[in-house]
Design a protein around this motif. Structure first.
Motif, mmCIF file in Angstrom:
data_model
loop_
_atom_site.group_PDB
_atom_site.id
_atom_site.type_symbol
_atom_site.label_atom_id
_atom_site.label_comp_id
_atom_site.label_asym_id
_atom_site.label_seq_id
_atom_site.Cartn_x
_atom_site.Cartn_y
_atom_site.Cartn_z
ATOM 1 N N UNK A 65 0.774 -1.034 -0.192
ATOM 2 C CA UNK A 65 -0.085 -0.057 -0.079
ATOM 3 C C UNK A 65 0.845 1.120 0.130
ATOM 4 N N UNK A 66 1.935 1.278 0.737
ATOM 5 C CA UNK A 66 2.728 2.445 0.710
ATOM 6 C C UNK A 66 3.573 2.778 -0.378
ATOM 7 N N UNK A 67 3.990 1.681 -0.979
ATOM 8 C CA UNK A 67 4.503 1.683 -2.338
ATOM 9 C C UNK A 67 3.825 2.625 -3.442
ATOM 10 N N UNK B 252 7.190 9.519 -4.893
ATOM 11 C CA UNK B 252 8.360 9.718 -3.634
ATOM 12 C C UNK B 252 9.170 8.649 -3.554
ATOM 13 N N UNK B 253 10.506 8.948 -4.086
ATOM 14 C CA UNK B 253 11.583 7.859 -4.218
ATOM 15 C C UNK B 253 12.028 7.643 -3.073
ATOM 16 N N UNK B 254 12.140 8.511 -1.898
ATOM 17 C CA UNK B 254 12.679 8.258 -0.455
ATOM 18 C C UNK B 254 11.656 7.131 0.067
ATOM 19 N N UNK B 255 10.652 7.124 0.013
ATOM 20 C CA UNK B 255 9.621 6.046 0.430
ATOM 21 C C UNK B 255 9.850 4.583 -0.274
ATOM 22 N N UNK B 256 10.105 4.645 -1.535
ATOM 23 C CA UNK B 256 10.597 3.358 -2.099
ATOM 24 C C UNK B 256 11.611 2.908 -1.786
ATOM 25 N N UNK C 215 11.561 1.527 1.851
ATOM 26 C CA UNK C 215 10.983 0.002 1.955
ATOM 27 C C UNK C 215 12.010 -1.006 1.199
ATOM 28 N N UNK C 216 12.312 -0.872 0.203
ATOM 29 C CA UNK C 216 13.038 -1.915 -0.851
ATOM 30 C C UNK C 216 14.485 -2.027 0.006
ATOM 31 N N UNK D 276 11.252 -10.812 1.405
ATOM 32 C CA UNK D 276 10.132 -10.240 1.802
ATOM 33 C C UNK D 276 10.015 -9.416 0.693
ATOM 34 N N UNK D 277 10.728 -8.904 -0.202
ATOM 35 C CA UNK D 277 10.501 -8.240 -1.448
ATOM 36 C C UNK D 277 9.541 -9.181 -2.197
ATOM 37 N N UNK D 278 9.744 -10.288 -2.359
ATOM 38 C CA UNK D 278 8.842 -11.211 -3.222
ATOM 39 C C UNK D 278 7.377 -11.311 -2.643
#
Length: 637
Positions: free
Chosen positions: A363-365, A375-379, A382-383, A390-392
């Motif tokens: 949802x946040x992505x 918002x590149x900082x949020x991406x 998270x990543x 977890x990314x999968x």
């Protein structure tokens, strides 16, 4: 072993005649620099002191003052330094290192870690005589903490004399170091300081071997893992000198000349202080480690009379000999022994996030990519703070909750290297490796270095997974793709690495490349370490030197990559990172490929190797060469 220097007493020495020659070389307008450098480098330090006295007696002048007046730049510093007694030269180096703006900790470490008891005592006396103050008080006034304590211990010059080995204490000392190090760093540094500062080199070499058996890691790796800053650098320097003083200086010389700019003070200091002690051994170690002679590196990195003087101190070009020296080969044997015994604990920089919620992350992505702007900082946050597994889960949640393909959204919202980096992190390791192999082979020209790097650093399981991902993604086997895009022995090496087939060679063939391929592409790394060690014992040569001399082109690069990876994989990858950034323009694809693929494997180890080899942190190097986002995202601080 006998004398191993390159500068010796001149036969038929006449101090008065030499003083006259120097006086005439500086008389009138200009000076005869060639005559000065030939005479000074052709005399031992003891003979130079006689010349200084004869000059004053004959002409009533100070020779060093006249040389300072007539000469300039690095040449002047080098010639003047050669004219000082060694203890006074060391004293000046220490004085210069601690006076003025800032302290040159590297100089303090190099001088005090490498000198024997007699040299330390002479240094202390010379410092008092030259500057009228106590060297210990001056050093402690400019340093602090455990770094200061170890320097004070070294300044006492109380180390057990060479050959003194306390047989009954070897295992006990190793156990004490293990208890003080691996088990409880932060409270027992004083034990390391006491033992490493006072036991003989011979004793400590045996202690280090026993330590490796107990800890299943080298004393160097323990120090790198647990210490930091100047204290770490000092303790590593002491250990390196205990292992091999010539090897320590070979590495210091290399670091003084590689990259942009030459550290001339370091270069001058080492060439002077070792020219009458062990320069021949340093040359051998240099050639073994860096595949070129010290002579040729000085020749390429310096110029003019300064270069000619340094080359005279070096004493000869080992590359012309064409053979590997016995002493260096035996040192290589010991290095392979250490490599075979070492069990490196691989340490990643990215780990699974606690309190992980894939739905919330999805949802946040989405929110970070909706509307105007991204918002590149949020991406990034998270990543970069989730494991690949977890990314999968986030990818699945993104599709399940939002009905959208996360990868497509990221590609549409991000650009250039940030997009390549984020997408690389979101792929599975097998998908990412397959994609990197594809990129290395598609278009005009093949990136052979990328193919080598990937295939020599992946495990059997990783290669099998990459094969499956390649076939699934590109509807073609990776083996077929390699064979269609490469040729000759190089193609055979790569397909052997992919297939892992021991029968891909003719055992009876005299073709060296086929024989090497059959062994290097199919044996385990622990097995190969022992093979390389036995090769040194039988042939008095190093496997890397054979590859360098007997092979060429892509085949040479592939074989060399395998050997370096077998010896020390984090170090090999650290060198790949350095090469990706050191030239004009950064090889962003190589940088992204390595950082993504190693972030959850051994990027911490790679960082340590990078700093040790290049005297600069990977964080600092990337910061200079790339956008800030590139190093922040993968935790290379």
């Amino acid at each position: 072993m006998g004398f191993r220097g390159t500068v010796t007493d001149a036969p038929d020495f006449d101090a008065s005649a030499d003083a006259e020659t120097l006086y005439n070389a500086m008389k009138g307008i200009g000076s005869d620099k060639e005559a000065i450098l030939d005479l000074v480098t052709g005399r031992s330090n003891a003979q130079r002191q006689e010349i200084v006295q004869a000059y004053k007696s004959s002409y009533g002048k100070d020779l060093i003052d006249d040389l300072k007046y007539e000469l300039t730049g690095h040449f002047e510093r080098l010639i003047v330094s050669l004219m000082r007694p060694q203890a006074y030269h060391d004293a000046k180096e220490i004085h210069d290192a601690i006076k003025g703006a800032g302290t040159d900790e590297k100089c303090l470490i190099e001088v005090l870690a490498s000198r024997n008891n007699q040299q330390i005592h002479e240094l202390v006396e010379a410092y008092k005589d030259a500057y009228g103050s106590d060297i210990e008080e001056d050093v402690t006034g400019e340093t602090s903490g455990h770094f200061k304590k170890m320097l004070v211990v070294l300044l006492q010059g109380t180390r057990d004399e060479p050959g003194v080995v306390h047989t009954d204490l070897i295992e006990e000392d190793a156990q004490v170091l293990f208890a003080a190090g691996e088990e409880q760093w932060g409270t027992e540094e004083s034990i390391f300081i006491m033992l490493l500062g006072n036991r003989s080199f011979d004793h400590l070499q045996m202690v280090f071997d026993k330590y490796q058996e107990i800890a299943e890691t080298s004393i160097e790796d323990s120090i790198k893992s647990e210490l930091s800053g100047d204290f770490e650098n000092l303790m590593l320097a002491v250990v390196q000198c205990i292992r091999s003083v010539p090897m320590y200086f070979a590495k210091r010389l290399y670091k003084s000349m590689k990259g942009l700019g030459t550290q001339d003070n370091t270069l001058i200091r080492i060439m002077i202080c070792r020219s009458e002690i062990d320069m021949l051994d340093i040359r051998e170690c240099f050639r073994m480690c860096y595949e070129k002679s010290l002579y040729n590196m000085i020749k390429e990195d310096t110029s003019g009379d300064y270069k000619r003087t340094l080359l005279a101190l070096c004493g000869g070009d080992d590359d012309l000999a064409g053979e590997f020296f016995p002493e260096a080969a035996q040192l290589a044997y010991k290095m392979w022994e250490t490599s075979a015994m070492t069990k490196v604990q691989l340490r990643p920089t990215i780990r699974p996030a606690s309190d992980f919620d894939p739905a919330d992350d999805a949802q946040n992505l989405r929110k970070a990519m909706k509307g105007f702007g991204t918002d590149e900082d949020v991406i990034i946050d998270i990543v970069a703070n989730r494991s690949n597994e977890q990314r999968q889960e986030i990818r699945q949640a993104f599709k399940s909750i939002l009905g959208r393909d996360l990868m497509k959204d990221l590609k549409s919202e991000l650009s250039k290297n940030l997009e390549r980096l984020i997408i690389g992190l979101m792929l599975t390791p097998a998908e990412f490796d397959a994609k990197m192999m594809r990129k290395a082979m598609e278009g005009a020209g093949t990136d052979e270095h990328a193919l080598i790097e990937i295939l020599v650093t992946r495990s059997n399981e990783e290669i099998h997974a990459m094969n499956a991902a390649y076939e699934d993604g590109y509807k073609k086997s990776m083996e077929d793709a390699i064979q269609s895009d490469t040729s000759g022995r190089f193609s055979q090496i790569l397909t052997s690495l992919v297939q892992e087939l021991a029968d891909a060679c003719n055992e009876d063939s005299d073709d060296m490349e086929i024989k090497f391929m059959s062994i290097l592409c199919t044996r385990s790394f622990p097995h190969l370490r022992r093979v390389f060690q036995e090769f040194v014992r039988c042939s008095n040569k190093d496997i890397e030197q054979i590859i360098k001399n007997e092979m060429s082109g892509d085949v040479k690069q592939a074989m060399y990559g395998i050997v370096r990876s077998v010896k020390n994989q984090p170090n090999y990858i650290a060198e790949r990172l350095y090469k990706a950034m050191k030239c004009i323009g950064t090889d962003d694809r190589a940088l992204i490929r390595i950082m993504v693929s190693r972030s959850e494997v051994d990027l911490f180890n790679i960082r340590k190797e990078f700093k040790e080899t290049h005297d600069c942190s990977l964080h600092e190097f990337i910061q200079v060469e790339t956008m800030v986002v590139s190093f922040h995202i993968l935790h290379v601080e």
